[in-house]
Design an enzyme around this catalytic site. Structure first.
Site, PDB file in Angstrom:
ATOM      1  N   LYS A  42       0.819  -1.199   0.000  1.00  0.00           N
ATOM      2  CA  LYS A  42       0.000   0.000   0.000  1.00  0.00           C
ATOM      3  C   LYS A  42       0.863   1.263   0.000  1.00  0.00           C
ATOM      4  O   LYS A  42       0.399   2.355  -0.286  1.00  0.00           O
ATOM      5  CB  LYS A  42      -0.869   0.029   1.281  1.00  0.00           C
ATOM      6  CG  LYS A  42      -1.702  -1.184   1.492  1.00  0.00           C
ATOM      7  CD  LYS A  42      -2.376  -1.139   2.878  1.00  0.00           C
ATOM      8  CE  LYS A  42      -3.067  -2.429   3.161  1.00  0.00           C
ATOM      9  NZ  LYS A  42      -3.352  -2.582   4.612  1.00  0.00           N
ATOM     10  N   GLY A  43       2.116   1.101   0.369  1.00  0.00           N
ATOM     11  CA  GLY A  43       2.985   2.262   0.638  1.00  0.00           C
ATOM     12  C   GLY A  43       3.146   3.260  -0.483  1.00  0.00           C
ATOM     13  O   GLY A  43       3.348   4.445  -0.229  1.00  0.00           O
ATOM     14  N   GLU A  97       7.640   2.155  -6.209  1.00  0.00           N
ATOM     15  CA  GLU A  97       7.810   1.688  -4.834  1.00  0.00           C
ATOM     16  C   GLU A  97       7.888   2.866  -3.870  1.00  0.00           C
ATOM     17  O   GLU A  97       8.332   3.946  -4.256  1.00  0.00           O
ATOM     18  CB  GLU A  97       9.146   0.908  -4.736  1.00  0.00           C
ATOM     19  CG  GLU A  97       9.001  -0.583  -4.526  1.00  0.00           C
ATOM     20  CD  GLU A  97       8.419  -1.014  -3.192  1.00  0.00           C
ATOM     21  OE1 GLU A  97       7.620  -0.281  -2.580  1.00  0.00           O
ATOM     22  OE2 GLU A  97       8.757  -2.121  -2.759  1.00  0.00           O
ATOM     23  N   ASP A  98       7.496   2.641  -2.627  1.00  0.00           N
ATOM     24  CA  ASP A  98       7.614   3.712  -1.637  1.00  0.00           C
ATOM     25  C   ASP A  98       9.064   3.909  -1.195  1.00  0.00           C
ATOM     26  O   ASP A  98       9.595   5.001  -1.227  1.00  0.00           O
ATOM     27  CB  ASP A  98       6.697   3.441  -0.423  1.00  0.00           C
ATOM     28  CG  ASP A  98       6.900   2.066   0.208  1.00  0.00           C
ATOM     29  OD1 ASP A  98       7.694   1.255  -0.309  1.00  0.00           O
ATOM     30  OD2 ASP A  98       6.252   1.797   1.239  1.00  0.00           O
ATOM     31  N   ASP A 101      14.746  -0.242   1.058  1.00  0.00           N
ATOM     32  CA  ASP A 101      15.454  -0.283   2.337  1.00  0.00           C
ATOM     33  C   ASP A 101      16.574  -1.335   2.200  1.00  0.00           C
ATOM     34  O   ASP A 101      17.617  -1.044   1.637  1.00  0.00           O
ATOM     35  CB  ASP A 101      14.411  -0.633   3.410  1.00  0.00           C
ATOM     36  CG  ASP A 101      14.944  -0.584   4.820  1.00  0.00           C
ATOM     37  OD1 ASP A 101      16.005  -0.007   5.037  1.00  0.00           O
ATOM     38  OD2 ASP A 101      14.285  -1.138   5.726  1.00  0.00           O
TER      39      ASP A 101
HETATM   40  P1  IMP Z   1      13.116  -3.809   1.967  1.00  0.00           P
HETATM   41  O1  IMP Z   1      12.695  -5.153   1.437  1.00  0.00           O
HETATM   42  O2  IMP Z   1      13.950  -3.914   3.209  1.00  0.00           O
HETATM   43  O3  IMP Z   1      13.779  -2.939   0.916  1.00  0.00           O
HETATM   44  O4  IMP Z   1      11.807  -3.123   2.500  1.00  0.00           O
HETATM   45  C1  IMP Z   1      11.013  -2.355   1.747  1.00  0.00           C
HETATM   46  C2  IMP Z   1       9.676  -2.130   2.420  1.00  0.00           C
HETATM   47  O5  IMP Z   1       9.785  -1.959   3.839  1.00  0.00           O
HETATM   48  C3  IMP Z   1       9.095  -0.862   1.904  1.00  0.00           C
HETATM   49  O6  IMP Z   1       8.337  -1.095   0.731  1.00  0.00           O
HETATM   50  C4  IMP Z   1       8.278  -0.361   3.079  1.00  0.00           C
HETATM   51  O7  IMP Z   1       6.977  -0.876   3.018  1.00  0.00           O
HETATM   52  C5  IMP Z   1       8.981  -0.899   4.306  1.00  0.00           C
HETATM   53  N1  IMP Z   1       9.856   0.123   4.950  1.00  0.00           N
HETATM   54  C6  IMP Z   1      11.198   0.189   4.953  1.00  0.00           C
HETATM   55  N2  IMP Z   1      11.651   1.257   5.623  1.00  0.00           N
HETATM   56  C7  IMP Z   1      10.557   1.920   6.056  1.00  0.00           C
HETATM   57  C8  IMP Z   1      10.361   3.135   6.807  1.00  0.00           C
HETATM   58  O8  IMP Z   1      11.287   3.866   7.210  1.00  0.00           O
HETATM   59  N3  IMP Z   1       9.064   3.465   7.039  1.00  0.00           N
HETATM   60  C9  IMP Z   1       7.990   2.728   6.614  1.00  0.00           C
HETATM   61  N4  IMP Z   1       8.146   1.598   5.910  1.00  0.00           N
HETATM   62  C10 IMP Z   1       9.405   1.188   5.632  1.00  0.00           C
END
Ligand code: IMP
Length: 178
Positions: A42-43, A97-98, A101
């Site tokens: 949803k982000g 993508e939002d 990370d």
């Molecule tokens: P990744 O797989 O670690 O890259 O995570 C990505 C997902 O984690 C994003 O699409 C977000 O939904 C969530 N996420 C990562 N960091 C944050 C943050 O600082 N705030 C809110 N959601 C986050």
């Protein structure tokens, strides 16, 4: 500013200006290609709707839901919650993508979509937390780089809250440590 925020990191005006810039870049790069703009729920819902509204070329949209976090702030398992409605074969896909990370979510998503034979796949991310990167993925279009802080607002949540804030801010520690 919302009372649960420690500070505003990116203002509504800064987001608006950046969205316009990225939309213009996408218009240029995808002219004549009718891209499939893919919203990752949803982000990215607010970023996605602002980007596509600012674009002027013909495009298509679709939605996918991925869950990678539980209720907290640490990375968990990546799970496909809702798949696309239609085939992406021979289409130019832009994943919106939002935040990137660790990069695991995007890595998983790109691998899965590549198996469906699109013409191309690029990534457009609102935020990039590059210090935390573990998987080998890059955002081809990116609005803002941020440090390793947990942020909310403009689509981003903590335990499903704060998605409707118009700006992006750092949550007070006491909110997620209580
Ligand atoms: P990744 O797989 O670690 O890259 O995570 C990505 C997902 O984690 C994003 O699409 C977000 O939904 C969530 N996420 C990562 N960091 C944050 C943050 O600082 N705030 C809110 N959601 C986050």
């Amino acid at each position: 500013m919302h009372q649960d925020l420690e500070k505003v990191l990116i203002t509504k005006e800064e987001i608006e200006a950046k969205v316009k810039e990225i939309a213009a870049e996408l218009d240029r790069d995808y002219a004549g290609k009718q891209p499939l703009m893919l919203c990752i729920l949803k982000g990215s819902v607010l970023f996605f709707s602002d980007i596509i509204r600012a674009m002027q070329i013909p495009l298509e949209i679709d939605f996918m839901a991925i869950s990678s976090y539980g209720a907290g702030t640490t990375s968990g398992e990546v799970k496909l919650v809702k798949d696309l409605d239609r085939s992406i074969e021979n289409k130019h896909v832009v994943i919106v993508e939002d935040i990137v990370d660790t990069g695991h979510t995007l890595f998983y998503l790109k691998r899965m979509l590549n198996q469906r034979h699109p013409a191309s796949i690029k990534v457009c991310a609102l935020l990039d937390k590059f210090e935390r990167r573990e998987a080998d993925v890059v955002a081809d279009y990116k609005a803002f780089d941020i440090a390793n802080e947990f942020v909310v607002g403009y689509g981003l949540d903590y335990a499903q809250k704060y998605r409707n804030l118009p700006e992006i801010g750092v949550l007070k520690r006491e909110i997620y440590e209580k």
